[in-house]
Design a protein around this motif. Sequence first.
Motif, PDB file in Angstrom:
ATOM      1  N   VAL A 143       0.871  -1.181   0.000  1.00  0.00           N
ATOM      2  CA  VAL A 143       0.000   0.000   0.000  1.00  0.00           C
ATOM      3  C   VAL A 143       0.903   1.223   0.000  1.00  0.00           C
ATOM      4  N   HIS A 144       0.686   2.122  -0.957  1.00  0.00           N
ATOM      5  CA  HIS A 144       1.461   3.356  -1.080  1.00  0.00           C
ATOM      6  C   HIS A 144       0.567   4.526  -0.666  1.00  0.00           C
ATOM      7  N   THR A 145       0.999   5.294   0.326  1.00  0.00           N
ATOM      8  CA  THR A 145       0.197   6.416   0.809  1.00  0.00           C
ATOM      9  C   THR A 145       1.032   7.690   0.845  1.00  0.00           C
ATOM     10  N   THR A 146       0.399   8.805   0.537  1.00  0.00           N
ATOM     11  CA  THR A 146       1.013  10.119   0.757  1.00  0.00           C
ATOM     12  C   THR A 146       0.000  11.023   1.432  1.00  0.00           C
ATOM     13  N   LEU A 147       0.516  11.929   2.242  1.00  0.00           N
ATOM     14  CA  LEU A 147      -0.306  12.973   2.851  1.00  0.00           C
ATOM     15  C   LEU A 147       0.548  14.212   3.063  1.00  0.00           C
ATOM     16  N   GLN A 148      -0.110  15.364   3.144  1.00  0.00           N
ATOM     17  CA  GLN A 148       0.578  16.613   3.457  1.00  0.00           C
ATOM     18  C   GLN A 148       1.257  16.489   4.815  1.00  0.00           C
ATOM     19  N   ASN A 149       2.451  17.067   4.912  1.00  0.00           N
ATOM     20  CA  ASN A 149       3.255  16.969   6.120  1.00  0.00           C
ATOM     21  C   ASN A 149       3.103  18.224   6.977  1.00  0.00           C
ATOM     22  N   PRO A 150       2.509  18.136   8.176  1.00  0.00           N
ATOM     23  CA  PRO A 150       2.379  19.320   9.020  1.00  0.00           C
ATOM     24  C   PRO A 150       3.722  19.881   9.474  1.00  0.00           C
ATOM     25  N   GLN A 151       4.795  19.085   9.358  1.00  0.00           N
ATOM     26  CA  GLN A 151       6.131  19.543   9.735  1.00  0.00           C
ATOM     27  C   GLN A 151       6.924  20.072   8.535  1.00  0.00           C
ATOM     28  N   SER A 152       6.238  20.335   7.433  1.00  0.00           N
ATOM     29  CA  SER A 152       6.892  20.913   6.259  1.00  0.00           C
ATOM     30  C   SER A 152       7.527  22.255   6.616  1.00  0.00           C
ATOM     31  N   ILE A 153       8.659  22.564   5.970  1.00  0.00           N
ATOM     32  CA  ILE A 153       9.367  23.811   6.266  1.00  0.00           C
ATOM     33  C   ILE A 153       8.467  25.027   6.068  1.00  0.00           C
ATOM     34  N   HIS A 154       7.608  25.009   5.048  1.00  0.00           N
ATOM     35  CA  HIS A 154       6.765  26.191   4.820  1.00  0.00           C
ATOM     36  C   HIS A 154       5.778  26.393   5.963  1.00  0.00           C
ATOM     37  N   ARG A 155       5.321  25.313   6.599  1.00  0.00           N
ATOM     38  CA  ARG A 155       4.417  25.451   7.739  1.00  0.00           C
ATOM     39  C   ARG A 155       5.180  25.892   8.996  1.00  0.00           C
ATOM     40  N   LEU A 156       6.398  25.406   9.148  1.00  0.00           N
ATOM     41  CA  LEU A 156       7.214  25.853  10.278  1.00  0.00           C
ATOM     42  C   LEU A 156       7.530  27.342  10.154  1.00  0.00           C
ATOM     43  N   ALA A 157       7.811  27.803   8.934  1.00  0.00           N
ATOM     44  CA  ALA A 157       8.063  29.225   8.714  1.00  0.00           C
ATOM     45  C   ALA A 157       6.807  30.046   9.018  1.00  0.00           C
ATOM     46  N   ALA A 158       5.644  29.533   8.590  1.00  0.00           N
ATOM     47  CA  ALA A 158       4.384  30.239   8.863  1.00  0.00           C
ATOM     48  C   ALA A 158       4.108  30.331  10.353  1.00  0.00           C
ATOM     49  N   LEU A 159       4.478  29.287  11.085  1.00  0.00           N
ATOM     50  CA  LEU A 159       4.313  29.301  12.536  1.00  0.00           C
ATOM     51  C   LEU A 159       5.183  30.400  13.156  1.00  0.00           C
ATOM     52  N   GLU A 160       6.447  30.475  12.736  1.00  0.00           N
ATOM     53  CA  GLU A 160       7.363  31.474  13.289  1.00  0.00           C
ATOM     54  C   GLU A 160       6.951  32.894  12.929  1.00  0.00           C
ATOM     55  N   LEU A 161       6.287  33.058  11.793  1.00  0.00           N
ATOM     56  CA  LEU A 161       5.850  34.384  11.355  1.00  0.00           C
ATOM     57  C   LEU A 161       4.483  34.765  11.910  1.00  0.00           C
ATOM     58  N   GLY A 162       3.884  33.874  12.696  1.00  0.00           N
ATOM     59  CA  GLY A 162       2.582  34.162  13.274  1.00  0.00           C
ATOM     60  C   GLY A 162       1.421  33.965  12.324  1.00  0.00           C
ATOM     61  N   LEU A 163       1.662  33.297  11.195  1.00  0.00           N
ATOM     62  CA  LEU A 163       0.597  33.054  10.221  1.00  0.00           C
ATOM     63  C   LEU A 163      -0.207  31.806  10.566  1.00  0.00           C
ATOM     64  N   LEU A 164       0.366  30.938  11.392  1.00  0.00           N
ATOM     65  CA  LEU A 164      -0.311  29.761  11.917  1.00  0.00           C
ATOM     66  C   LEU A 164      -0.145  29.753  13.426  1.00  0.00           C
ATOM     67  N   ASP A 165      -1.184  29.305  14.125  1.00  0.00           N
ATOM     68  CA  ASP A 165      -1.075  29.139  15.573  1.00  0.00           C
ATOM     69  C   ASP A 165      -0.498  27.777  15.939  1.00  0.00           C
ATOM     70  N   ASP A 166      -0.616  26.821  15.002  1.00  0.00           N
ATOM     71  CA  ASP A 166      -0.165  25.459  15.249  1.00  0.00           C
ATOM     72  C   ASP A 166       0.111  24.823  13.895  1.00  0.00           C
TER      73      ASP A 166
END
Length: 229
Positions: free
Chosen positions: A125-148
Amino acid sequence: MDYAATYDPELDFDRHYSLATVRRICDYVRPGDRVLELGCATGLMTAQLAAAGARVTVVDRSTAYLERVRARGLDGVEIVQADLQDLPPTGEHEHVVLANVLHELDDPVAVLATAAARLTSGGFVHTTLQNPQSIHRLAALELGLLDDVNEVAERGVQWGTKRLYTADELAALGRAAGLTEVHREGVMLKPLPNAQMAELPDTAVEGLIRVARHFPDHCAMNYLVMRHA
């Protein structure tokens, strides 16, 4: 949610994830292998699987998407219109593909269990999903664009995302469905949101796809390969 009228996976930047993912899947596929692709959309990945010599059964609930698959005229491809959570019998397959769909399902474990039941002995079984630990999400967190980092963005809400899963959580879903992880890697290093990524030349995108191997935990997508426990 059926968003075929408003979302074209071949024009959206998401196409790069699909094509990068199917390259990895095709490393496992041998000519003549039977592949069950669940949530095939317009058949972008299907075409690559068929070109690799696979016999592919594709499933999607969207008439519009399946018409586009049919228009490709691919050899060895069977088309089934159905909801993934109410899948009819499809026989046994060496591979089942669930690319970027589990986050939209009410019961992803049940669908993974169905996928497991469609596998031959030794199948994957091959699965893919969006990664919440992606660099773009980590950057958004640091910039205050995401709360989590696990927060579902507006784009995700628009396309029916129910929640995000880390690679470990995706593996846990598989275990609950009777599957065990045999391989894990990241797909594409993504430093920017899709809109900005779409402005990059294809050569730069390819570079970010290749450099992903150096940052497996922080790529745009998680790719897991599982088989019967």
